[in-house]
Design a protein around this motif. Structure first.
Motif, PDB file in Angstrom:
ATOM      1  N   CYS A  99      97.453  61.050  23.780  1.00 36.23           N
ATOM      2  CA  CYS A  99      96.258  61.810  24.121  1.00 36.23           C
ATOM      3  C   CYS A  99      96.617  62.743  25.273  1.00 36.23           C
ATOM      4  CB  CYS A  99      95.135  60.867  24.551  1.00 36.23           C
ATOM      5  SG  CYS A  99      93.749  61.692  25.348  1.00 36.23           S
ATOM      6  N   CYS A 102      94.456  61.520  28.593  1.00 33.69           N
ATOM      7  CA  CYS A 102      94.697  60.258  29.297  1.00 33.69           C
ATOM      8  C   CYS A 102      96.064  59.646  28.988  1.00 33.69           C
ATOM      9  CB  CYS A 102      93.582  59.253  28.999  1.00 33.69           C
ATOM     10  SG  CYS A 102      93.678  58.515  27.363  1.00 33.69           S
ATOM     11  N   CYS A 121      91.457  60.353  20.504  1.00 38.60           N
ATOM     12  CA  CYS A 121      91.843  59.231  21.371  1.00 38.60           C
ATOM     13  C   CYS A 121      90.828  58.092  21.299  1.00 38.60           C
ATOM     14  CB  CYS A 121      91.965  59.725  22.809  1.00 38.60           C
ATOM     15  SG  CYS A 121      92.417  58.422  23.951  1.00 38.60           S
ATOM     16  N   CYS A 124      89.815  57.227  25.441  1.00 32.82           N
ATOM     17  CA  CYS A 124      88.897  58.039  26.252  1.00 32.82           C
ATOM     18  C   CYS A 124      87.959  58.886  25.407  1.00 32.82           C
ATOM     19  CB  CYS A 124      89.659  58.922  27.244  1.00 32.82           C
ATOM     20  SG  CYS A 124      90.402  60.388  26.499  1.00 32.82           S
TER      21      CYS A 124
HETATM   22 ZN   LIG Z   1      92.534  59.774  25.875  1.00 29.07          ZN
END
Ligand SMILES: [Zn+2]
Length: 410
Positions: A99, A102, A121, A124
């Motif tokens: 991702c 994050c 993702c 997140c």
């Molecule tokens: Zn993420």
């Protein structure tokens, strides 16, 4: 033994692991090949179909590959040691797995209706775009994650299917190898090849019976002048007072009007040839004109086809700025109904690698009356805000990323 999926993550509690790549060189001479012995295990740890990993190696190394899930054979032509492949895998992970916001590897590849690719993702919830200019993106679009790498779904038919896939692979690879040199030089080559076979200029004036008068372009000098006036009114003058260009240079108007005058939009080769004839292939303002003239209200479906042309011409920061300015002018003055589509338009510019994050963020940070009235300029930026915010967040998370070839697919 296993290693961190994100190898530069030093956190001792990092829980995302994968087996290190094991490779084995087979054969010799011209027939030398590298077997990626545990390709399937590595791919499983990354939750990606095994073929993506092998294909990625092949594309990065400019080597043919063959994939056979049934026999668990993943081959790359040539001799490549495991550490080299491991380094390439880092790039794959950065571009197609982690991702962007994050850095979590638990992502799904999502393909949208308009053929954009994202990493979705699970940690997140953010969606990071996948670089569509990387050739693996084409492979993914042709072989979506859901359709490949699902083991044991079709039992007895599998062997046959795999053999077929393998044959198809070979064909794809041939194509890919060709693609390797493409993007930039392809256009040049095609221009050379097509320069002499361009269709003759539309000279409908006076000949035949013009029932289809709407399409006909009257080329008498007077008519042209009148039409130029009309078109200039339509798009607004192309030449915008600027310090680094002498005034009164209207090759830009010539380009813009020429594009608008064609009964159907000229293809990339034709446009590039015209630009070269006018001697403005290195000028940033050329990009402003293109942003104003290549597209119409269906811009969202049209950007894709112009990527090779735009990337070829996009040779500096000023060029990016001018292209964004032209877009702003095109929307602000001609297609206010597209204001709500601005985030999507910018997103495509970004995903296709036409415009960099930096250039978009810089553009978004300040309204300017250079291309449109200040009020419209503000409105355009306000509409762009969701995308700008998203980009900013993705970028600030990105700063820890190691600078280097990881983001370079050229
Ligand atoms: Zn993420």
């Amino acid at each position: 033994m296993s290693i961190n999926i994100c190898r530069d993550n030093q956190d001792p509690f990092y829980r995302y692991k994968m087996p290190p790549i094991i490779s084995k060189i087979e054969g010799r001479g011209n027939g030398i090949k590298t077997a990626v012995v545990n390709n399937a295990d590595v791919a499983r740890a990354l939750a990606r179909p095994p073929m993506y990993v092998t294909k990625f190696f092949g594309l990065e190394l400019g080597a043919q590959t063959s994939v056979n899930e049934a026999t668990d054979r993943y081959m790359v032509n040539g001799a490549h040691d495991a550490s080299k492949l491991q380094d390439l895998l880092d790039i794959f992970i950065n571009k197609f797995v982690l991702c962007k916001a994050c850095k979590n590897p638990e992502t799904d590849i999502v393909i949208t209706k308009d053929q954009m690719l994202y990493r979705d993702c699970k940690a997140c919830g953010k969606r990071s775009p996948i670089d569509l200019s990387h050739k693996l993106s084409g492979v993914i679009l042709k072989n979506p994650p859901a359709s490949v790498g699902k083991k044991g779904s079709s039992g007895g038919k599998k062997g046959k299917k795999d053999r077929k896939d393998k044959d198809k692979d070979k064909i794809d690879d041939a194509d890919d190898a060709e693609n390797g040199e493409r993007s930039d030089d392809e256009l040049t080559k095609r221009i050379a090849a097509e320069a002499f076979s361009l269709p003759p200029v539309q000279a409908t004036h006076g000949d035949e019976d013009d029932d289809d008068d709407d399409w006909a372009v009257d080329t008498s000098e007077e008519a042209v002048r009148a039409r130029v006036k009309e078109l200039e009114g339509q798009v607004g003058a192309f030449v915008i007072g600027d310090d680094d260009e002498p005034d009164g240079n209207d090759v830009y108007s010539q380009l813009g009007i020429w594009i608008l005058e064609q009964p159907t939009k000229p293809n990339n080769v034709e446009v590039f040839k015209k630009i070269k004839d006018l001697g403005i292939e290195n000028k940033h303002r050329t990009l402003q004109v293109l942003a104003q003239t290549l597209f119409d209200k269906d811009i969202l479906t049209q950007i894709k086809d112009r990527v090779p042309l735009l990337k070829k011409l996009m040779t500096g920061d000023n060029h990016e700025k001018a292209f964004l300015g032209g877009t702003e002018r095109f929307i602000g003055r001609e297609h206010p109904e597209l204001i709500s589509s601005i985030p999507k338009i910018l997103h495509q510019y970004y995903s296709y690698d036409i415009i960099s994050e930096d250039a978009i963020l810089k553009w978004g940070s300040r309204a300017s009356k250079k291309y449109v009235d200040k009020e419209i300029s503000k409105k355009v930026r306000k509409a762009a805000q969701p995308f700008l915010t998203w980009l900013e967040e993705a970028e600030s998370e990105d700063e820890s990323e190691v600078e280097g070839d990881a983001d370079d697919s050229e």
